[in-house]
Design a protein around this motif. Sequence first.
Motif, short mmCIF file in Angstrom:
data_model
loop_
_atom_site.label_atom_id
_atom_site.label_comp_id
_atom_site.label_asym_id
_atom_site.label_seq_id
_atom_site.Cartn_x
_atom_site.Cartn_y
_atom_site.Cartn_z
N TYR A 1 0.87 -1.17 0.00
CA TYR A 1 0.00 0.00 0.00
C TYR A 1 0.90 1.22 0.00
O TYR A 1 1.13 1.86 1.02
N VAL A 2 1.45 1.51 -1.18
CA VAL A 2 2.45 2.57 -1.33
C VAL A 2 2.14 3.49 -2.51
O VAL A 2 2.93 4.37 -2.82
N PHE A 3 1.03 3.28 -3.16
CA PHE A 3 0.69 4.04 -4.36
C PHE A 3 -0.48 4.96 -4.08
O PHE A 3 -1.52 4.52 -3.60
N SER A 4 -0.33 6.22 -4.39
CA SER A 4 -1.35 7.23 -4.12
C SER A 4 -2.58 7.08 -5.01
O SER A 4 -3.65 7.55 -4.67
N GLY A 5 -2.39 6.44 -6.16
CA GLY A 5 -3.47 6.38 -7.13
C GLY A 5 -3.44 7.56 -8.09
O GLY A 5 -4.19 7.60 -9.06
N ALA A 6 -2.57 8.52 -7.84
CA ALA A 6 -2.47 9.71 -8.68
C ALA A 6 -1.83 9.35 -10.02
O ALA A 6 -0.81 8.66 -10.07
N GLU A 7 -2.44 9.82 -11.08
CA GLU A 7 -1.96 9.51 -12.43
C GLU A 7 -0.51 9.95 -12.65
O GLU A 7 0.26 9.27 -13.32
N GLU A 8 -0.12 11.07 -12.04
CA GLU A 8 1.24 11.56 -12.24
C GLU A 8 2.30 10.66 -11.59
O GLU A 8 3.48 10.79 -11.86
N THR B 1 2.07 -6.99 -10.12
CA THR B 1 0.74 -6.80 -10.68
C THR B 1 0.08 -5.73 -9.83
O THR B 1 0.56 -5.38 -8.74
N MET B 2 -1.04 -5.23 -10.33
CA MET B 2 -1.65 -4.11 -9.63
C MET B 2 -3.15 -4.29 -9.54
O MET B 2 -3.80 -4.70 -10.48
N GLY B 3 -3.68 -3.95 -8.37
CA GLY B 3 -5.12 -3.87 -8.16
C GLY B 3 -5.52 -2.42 -8.16
O GLY B 3 -4.74 -1.55 -8.55
N LYS B 4 -6.70 -2.14 -7.67
CA LYS B 4 -7.19 -0.76 -7.65
C LYS B 4 -6.35 0.13 -6.74
O LYS B 4 -6.00 1.24 -7.09
#
Length: 141
Positions: free
Chosen positions: A84-91, A103-106
């Motif tokens: 759980y290290v990804f902000s989800g921000a496109e940039e 691999t990646m989930g939501k």
Amino acid sequence: MAKNKTVFTDESVIEFIEKLENETKKSDSYQLIHLMSEITGQEPKMWGPSIIGFGQYHYKYASGHEGDAPVLGFSPRKAAISLYVFSGAEEHLPTVEKLGKFTMGKACIYVKKMSDIDLEVLNELMQQSIDFVSEKYERIS
């Protein structure tokens, strides 16, 4: 409104890790604890039955749903380690793409083992996530 399942607990992080049967997951978990403690300045805490989190922030969505969550975290699950290290921000996607084998989930990144990913890129991704959370939400710790 539904109650949040992922909440801070007083369970021991070390006891949780020591119960893992897979030695690689144990070793990788201790490596992640070191990396995440270092970058957040926070000690690991259990969130729910299987997430090890660092720091804490309060979120509130437009839907009205709100709660607390760790700033960074991971869960050594049977199939893979959930990061759980990804902000989800496109940039921040270009950084994710340089991470290595995953691999990646939501909302999370799945890795089989830490040796599959680039630790410098992971550190960069964690810092981006910390910065994002600090700007967007109320940091508790």
